[in-house]
Design a protein around this motif. Structure first.
Motif, PDB file in Angstrom:
ATOM      1  N   GLU A   1       0.846  -1.186   0.000  1.00 19.01           N
ATOM      2  CA  GLU A   1       0.000   0.000   0.000  1.00 19.01           C
ATOM      3  C   GLU A   1       0.886   1.242   0.000  1.00 19.01           C
ATOM      4  O   GLU A   1       1.862   1.320   0.747  1.00 19.01           O
TER       5      GLU A   1
ATOM      6  N   ASN B   1      -0.042   5.467  -0.783  1.00 10.81           N
ATOM      7  CA  ASN B   1      -0.996   6.472  -1.244  1.00 10.81           C
ATOM      8  C   ASN B   1      -0.365   7.556  -2.104  1.00 10.81           C
ATOM      9  O   ASN B   1      -1.067   8.418  -2.616  1.00 10.81           O
ATOM     10  N   LYS B   2       0.944   7.528  -2.247  1.00 11.06           N
ATOM     11  CA  LYS B   2       1.628   8.544  -3.062  1.00 11.06           C
ATOM     12  C   LYS B   2       1.764   8.062  -4.508  1.00 11.06           C
ATOM     13  O   LYS B   2       2.107   6.912  -4.756  1.00 11.06           O
TER      14      LYS B   2
END
Length: 85
Positions: free
Chosen positions: A13, A15-16
């Protein structure tokens, strides 16, 4: 494919947004287990109320084309009931 409860795999994971997949992976966090429970929880916000499964198929515009259980499922059901009796 293992069910999520087996906890045999992991996912990543991050998010960037990165310019390349390699850079994304470098900044990603490895999370043990399956991503399915998190995905299912996320999807719930988009769902409506839960409804019972229909017992009949088709309507006035779309006619029923198949029986409720495909033949292969019906045979499996017969096989399982013969084992359990």
């Amino acid at each position: 494919m293992n069910p999520p409860a087996k906890n045999k795999h992991y996912y990543f994971e991050n998010n960037k947004i990165a310019p390349t997949a390699e850079e994304w992976l470098e900044g990603a966090k490895q999370i043990p287990g399956s991503w399915w429970p998190d995905y299912t929880k996320w999807l719930e916000q988009f769902g409506g109320e839960k409804k019972a499964a229909r017992i009949t198929f088709g309507n006035s515009k779309y006619k029923k084309k198949w029986k409720l259980l495909p033949a292969c499922m019906s045979k499996k059901k017969q096989h399982l009931s013969s084992i359990n009796n």
